[in-house]
Design a protein around this motif. Structure first.
Motif, short mmCIF file in Angstrom:
data_model
loop_
_atom_site.label_atom_id
_atom_site.label_comp_id
_atom_site.label_asym_id
_atom_site.label_seq_id
_atom_site.Cartn_x
_atom_site.Cartn_y
_atom_site.Cartn_z
N LEU A 49 0.84 -1.20 0.00
CA LEU A 49 0.00 0.00 0.00
C LEU A 49 0.87 1.26 0.00
O LEU A 49 0.58 2.23 -0.70
CB LEU A 49 -0.95 -0.01 1.19
N LYS A 50 1.94 1.24 0.77
CA LYS A 50 2.85 2.39 0.81
C LYS A 50 3.54 2.60 -0.54
O LYS A 50 3.75 3.75 -0.94
CB LYS A 50 3.88 2.25 1.92
N GLN A 51 3.85 1.53 -1.25
CA GLN A 51 4.43 1.68 -2.59
C GLN A 51 3.47 2.45 -3.50
O GLN A 51 3.90 3.33 -4.25
CB GLN A 51 4.71 0.31 -3.23
N ASP A 108 -3.81 -10.93 -0.60
CA ASP A 108 -4.32 -11.71 -1.74
C ASP A 108 -5.50 -11.00 -2.40
O ASP A 108 -5.57 -10.92 -3.63
CB ASP A 108 -4.74 -13.12 -1.30
N ILE A 109 -6.42 -10.49 -1.59
CA ILE A 109 -7.59 -9.79 -2.13
C ILE A 109 -7.14 -8.53 -2.87
O ILE A 109 -7.59 -8.26 -3.98
CB ILE A 109 -8.61 -9.45 -1.00
N PHE A 110 -6.24 -7.76 -2.26
CA PHE A 110 -5.76 -6.53 -2.88
C PHE A 110 -5.11 -6.84 -4.24
O PHE A 110 -5.40 -6.19 -5.24
CB PHE A 110 -4.78 -5.79 -1.97
N ALA A 111 -4.24 -7.85 -4.26
CA ALA A 111 -3.54 -8.22 -5.50
C ALA A 111 -4.51 -8.67 -6.58
O ALA A 111 -4.29 -8.40 -7.77
CB ALA A 111 -2.52 -9.31 -5.21
N LYS A 112 -5.58 -9.33 -6.19
CA LYS A 112 -6.57 -9.81 -7.15
C LYS A 112 -7.46 -8.68 -7.65
O LYS A 112 -7.79 -8.60 -8.83
CB LYS A 112 -7.42 -10.89 -6.48
N GLU A 113 -7.86 -7.79 -6.76
CA GLU A 113 -8.84 -6.76 -7.10
C GLU A 113 -8.24 -5.54 -7.79
O GLU A 113 -8.90 -4.93 -8.63
CB GLU A 113 -9.60 -6.31 -5.85
N LYS A 114 -7.01 -5.17 -7.47
CA LYS A 114 -6.48 -3.92 -8.01
C LYS A 114 -6.44 -3.90 -9.53
O LYS A 114 -6.86 -2.91 -10.13
CB LYS A 114 -5.11 -3.59 -7.42
#
Length: 162
Positions: A10-12, A137-143
């Protein structure tokens, strides 16, 4: 497998957003560069916010000790989204646009600083490793899906640029 270091991920994104904000602020008038950078920022921030809400905020909302922070951040996301829409509808070459952009920039920088300094450490302490992995995992899939959706929902051509 998604990186389980969700807060670093998220910080990236936040660091990329900071860099885009500085680049937009350095542009002049209704230039193609300003329009392209603003659109890139709008798509990036919209996708980031939606994915963050579906992953991290969803987990935080389920916890009474983290709920207030998540609700506060969701409200700030809405405020930024409204400001982005307003900016898109303005004349990019006007001094009013730059003034409003700088207001949005300040609000967004405040929001991400607050997340990084207050919310992320609190959530990192309050969530299990399994929860953090699931969030990652959710963030990587949804973004990527949210990024495509945000790009496809480019503001309409109601904003006539002559």
């Amino acid at each position: 497998m998604a990186d389980t270091k969700i807060f670093a991920r998220l910080k990236q994104d936040h660091d990329r957003h900071r860099e885009l904000l500085e680049r937009i602020d350095a542009t002049h008038g209704d230039s193609p560069e300003r329009a392209a950078l603003f659109e890139k920022f709008r798509v990036e921030v919209t996708a980031h916010a939606a994915s963050e809400e579906m992953s991290l905020y969803a987990a935080m909302l389920g916890r009474s000790d983290l709920r207030d922070e998540a609700q506060h951040s969701v409200a700030e996301h809405k405020e930024i989204e409204d400001m982005l829409t307003e900016l898109y509808e303005m004349d990019f070459g006007s001094t009013g646009w730059l003034t409003r952009f700088r207001t949005m920039k300040d609000r967004y920088l405040h929001h991400i600083d607050e997340e990084e300094e207050d919310m992320f450490p609190e959530a990192e302490d309050g969530l299990s490793e399994a929860q953090k992995k699931e969030i990652a995992d959710i963030f990587a899939k949804e973004k990527p899906k949210e990024k495509a959706k945000a790009a496809a929902e480019e503001p309409s051509s109601e904003h006539a640029r002559e």
